[in-house]
Design a protein around this motif. Structure first.
Motif, PDB file in Angstrom:
ATOM      1  N   ILE A 148       0.834  -1.205   0.000  1.00 53.70           N
ATOM      2  CA  ILE A 148       0.000   0.000   0.000  1.00 53.70           C
ATOM      3  C   ILE A 148       0.865   1.249   0.000  1.00 53.70           C
ATOM      4  N   ARG A 149       1.841   1.258   0.898  1.00 49.98           N
ATOM      5  CA  ARG A 149       2.701   2.442   1.025  1.00 49.98           C
ATOM      6  C   ARG A 149       3.558   2.650  -0.216  1.00 49.98           C
ATOM      7  N   MET A 150       3.989   1.553  -0.801  1.00 49.21           N
ATOM      8  CA  MET A 150       4.823   1.664  -1.989  1.00 49.21           C
ATOM      9  C   MET A 150       4.033   2.193  -3.176  1.00 49.21           C
ATOM     10  N   LEU A 151       2.794   1.732  -3.290  1.00 51.47           N
ATOM     11  CA  LEU A 151       1.960   2.211  -4.396  1.00 51.47           C
ATOM     12  C   LEU A 151       1.713   3.708  -4.271  1.00 51.47           C
ATOM     13  N   SER A 152       1.429   4.171  -3.047  1.00 45.97           N
ATOM     14  CA  SER A 152       1.167   5.601  -2.914  1.00 45.97           C
ATOM     15  C   SER A 152       2.442   6.412  -3.097  1.00 45.97           C
ATOM     16  N   ALA A 153       3.583   5.838  -2.720  1.00 46.35           N
ATOM     17  CA  ALA A 153       4.852   6.529  -2.944  1.00 46.35           C
ATOM     18  C   ALA A 153       5.122   6.675  -4.441  1.00 46.35           C
ATOM     19  N   LEU A 154       4.968   5.572  -5.162  1.00 46.85           N
ATOM     20  CA  LEU A 154       5.211   5.599  -6.606  1.00 46.85           C
ATOM     21  C   LEU A 154       4.222   6.527  -7.300  1.00 46.85           C
ATOM     22  N   LYS A 155       3.033   6.555  -6.747  1.00 41.14           N
ATOM     23  CA  LYS A 155       1.994   7.424  -7.314  1.00 41.14           C
ATOM     24  C   LYS A 155       2.364   8.896  -7.127  1.00 41.14           C
ATOM     25  N   SER A 156       2.781   9.249  -5.917  1.00 42.22           N
ATOM     26  CA  SER A 156       3.112  10.652  -5.652  1.00 42.22           C
ATOM     27  C   SER A 156       4.385  11.077  -6.388  1.00 42.22           C
ATOM     28  N   GLU A 157       5.193  10.109  -6.754  1.00 42.56           N
ATOM     29  CA  GLU A 157       6.385  10.426  -7.535  1.00 42.56           C
ATOM     30  C   GLU A 157       6.080  10.533  -9.029  1.00 42.56           C
TER      31      GLU A 157
END
Length: 232
Positions: free
Chosen positions: A192-201
């Motif tokens: 979950i955290r990785m997806l939102s990180a990649l998304k915000s990047e």
DNA sequence: GCATTAATTGGTC
DNA sequence: GACCAATTAATGC
């Protein structure tokens, strides 16, 4: 219904379906439906045959110590399922679950054994396939040992992209956060955290279970030093 | 509509 | 980075 008319040109059986020697074998094919979430191969159950995905998507799972499951492989149209248990042992060491409503073809253990023993060409193709599978499995070991969680998640996304493609900018395979974690060898929270990180990047876009790749180059470059994205 | 499951976030070790 | 807990969103029946 006939293998000859099947649209899964990548299917091993389809490739040999014009061989008259296999007529009897092909006649013994069965076809059945499985609903989304249904597991049609159960870990520990006796081996009864070999399956092919005619239409749909399937995940191969292995249950870990504390109930955590590991997704070993994702399976698309035309691919074999259950081959690892064929010939060796009496029980499946791995389970198979339909990710979406799917249609499967199956052959019994006996029919396949008899056919492989008499048809060298088909057997050779099977051997090649097993060899490729072993290769993939070996690189996977290194991957899990050396990559970080972030890299494994990216690799998983790129793998899905390679294998299942995108349609209108979205990956055609939709996994839950847990499934993505099980596939990348991490926890649900991390995925979950990785997806939102990649998304915000700005590397990917996310909408529910849908994932779309926005910057393929950057994603690839992050794991390029591992060179693993070359395997499929 | 209610009940179970999935997603998210924050905190602890 | 895993595990746990609490909250909220989504989905099944």
């Amino acid at each position: 219904m006939d293998c000859i008319n099947c649209s899964n040109t990548n299917c091993l059986i389809k490739k040999h379906s014009n061989n008259p020697e296999l007529e009897e074998f092909l006649a013994e094919k069965h076809r059945f439906k499985v609903a989304k979430g249904q597991s049609f191969i159960i870990e520990g159950a006796p081996v009864h045959g070999l399956f092919f995905v005619y239409k749909g998507k399937v995940k191969m799972v292995k249950t870990g110590i504390n109930g955590r499951e590991q997704i070993v492989r994702l399976v698309n149209n035309g691919e074999v399922v259950g081959h690892r248990s064929f010939g060796v042992g009496e029980y499946y060491q791995i389970g198979a679950v339909a990710i979406e409503d799917s249609i499967l073809c199956s052959f019994t253990k006996k029919m396949l054994r008899d056919t492989l023993q008499t048809n060298a060409k088909l057997t050779y193709d099977f051997m090649t396939f097993y060899s490729e599978e072993l290769n993939r499995s070996e690189t996977k070991v290194r991957k899990f040992a050396q990559m970080t969680v972030r890299e494994r998640i990216i690799d998983a996304i790129l793998y899905i992209h390679r294998k299942f493609k995108q349609s209108k900018g979205w990956l055609t395979l939709e996994l839950s956060r847990r499934e993505l974690a099980d596939f990348a060898g991490t926890t649900e929270e991390q995925s979950i955290r990785m997806l939102s990180a990649l998304k915000s990047e700005g590397l990917i876009k996310v909408d529910g279970r849908k994932i779309g790749i926005l910057d393929l180059k950057k994603l690839r470059s992050e794991i390029s030093e591992h060179n693993y994205y070359l395997d499929s």
